[in-house]
Scaffold this motif. Structure first.
Motif, mmCIF file in Angstrom:
data_model
loop_
_atom_site.group_PDB
_atom_site.id
_atom_site.type_symbol
_atom_site.label_atom_id
_atom_site.label_comp_id
_atom_site.label_asym_id
_atom_site.label_seq_id
_atom_site.Cartn_x
_atom_site.Cartn_y
_atom_site.Cartn_z
ATOM 1 N N ASN A 75 0.900 -0.902 0.622
ATOM 2 C CA ASN A 75 -0.014 -0.139 -0.062
ATOM 3 C C ASN A 75 1.043 1.156 0.181
ATOM 4 O O ASN A 75 1.402 1.997 1.341
ATOM 5 N N LYS B 143 0.021 4.136 2.070
ATOM 6 C CA LYS B 143 0.587 3.829 3.591
ATOM 7 C C LYS B 143 1.292 5.046 4.599
ATOM 8 O O LYS B 143 2.684 4.880 4.094
ATOM 9 N N SER C 89 4.905 2.043 10.838
ATOM 10 C CA SER C 89 3.971 1.509 9.635
ATOM 11 C C SER C 89 4.825 0.008 9.776
ATOM 12 O O SER C 89 5.805 -0.136 9.288
ATOM 13 N N TYR D 76 4.333 -3.270 7.304
ATOM 14 C CA TYR D 76 3.815 -3.762 5.745
ATOM 15 C C TYR D 76 3.638 -5.230 6.066
ATOM 16 O O TYR D 76 4.854 -5.708 6.411
#
Length: 198
Positions: free
Chosen positions: A134, A137, A145, A147
């Motif tokens: 993504n 993101k 974050s 993934y």
């Protein structure tokens, strides 16, 4: 080609290129020659890794140095090795520091803005953008974050790369060394049936 201090050079009238050292800005200076980036390999169908985005200084033996934005203080970042069918979980931690612009900046996304905000893209992969790759993101300064890439069983083998993909800062960040390779190997590329077994 010639080999000087473990670095393959092009030879020519000027000799081989000078060695390169990469030092995190927060660390004491050290001399490290240009070498292969760290390799991180999947085991048992899974790879869990972390990319820390942070400033680092690249210094050449001829005295030239500059500040880059690096993955894991490495230039280039680590090389990830996966196989079709693997689950690859990659956590990005953004240590670039606060933005100098307000979050309500209204400039178009194709113009330079938010140089310390990032996103990640596995370039050339055959990963579903909704379920893994993504590119929208966002990882804000001080944020993290994760993934999760489910590498399809039919994913082509080859060499790919990760690069930043936040619109407004991706070219700037990639140009300042935020790059990392991904190698997808065939399951039987290291033995078993396949070409080596013939």
């Amino acid at each position: 080609p010639s080999i000087v201090d473990g670095v393959t050079g092009g030879g020519g009238s000027d000799g081989p290129p000078p060695p390169v050292a990469v030092t995190p800005l927060s660390a004491e200076p050290s001399v490290r020659l240009l070498r292969q980036p760290p390799a991180v390999r999947s085991r048992g169908g899974r790879l869990e890794a972390t990319l820390v985005v942070e400033p680092a200084r690249v210094s050449f033996a001829n005295g030239v140095s500059f500040v880059v934005r690096a993955y894991n203080s490495s230039f280039p970042g680590p090389t990830f090795w996966v196989y079709p069918g693997d689950v690859f979980e990659l956590t990005v931690i953004n240590n670039l520091g606060p933005e100098v612009e307000s979050e309500d900046d209204t400039r178009p996304s194709g113009t330079m803005r938010f140089p310390n905000t990032t996103a990640l893209h596995w370039h050339g992969s055959h990963i579903d953008p909704v379920k893994g790759d993504n590119v929208f993101k966002t990882v804000h300064p001080g944020g993290r974050s994760t993934y999760v890439y489910n590498v399809p069983e039919n994913h082509p083998s080859g060499t790919y790369y990760f690069h930043p993909h936040y619109h407004g800062s991706s070219a700037y960040q990639a140009g300042y060394a935020m790059l990392s390779a991904v190698v997808v190997r065939e399951r039987d590329a290291e033995g078993g049936r396949g070409l080596r077994g013939l």
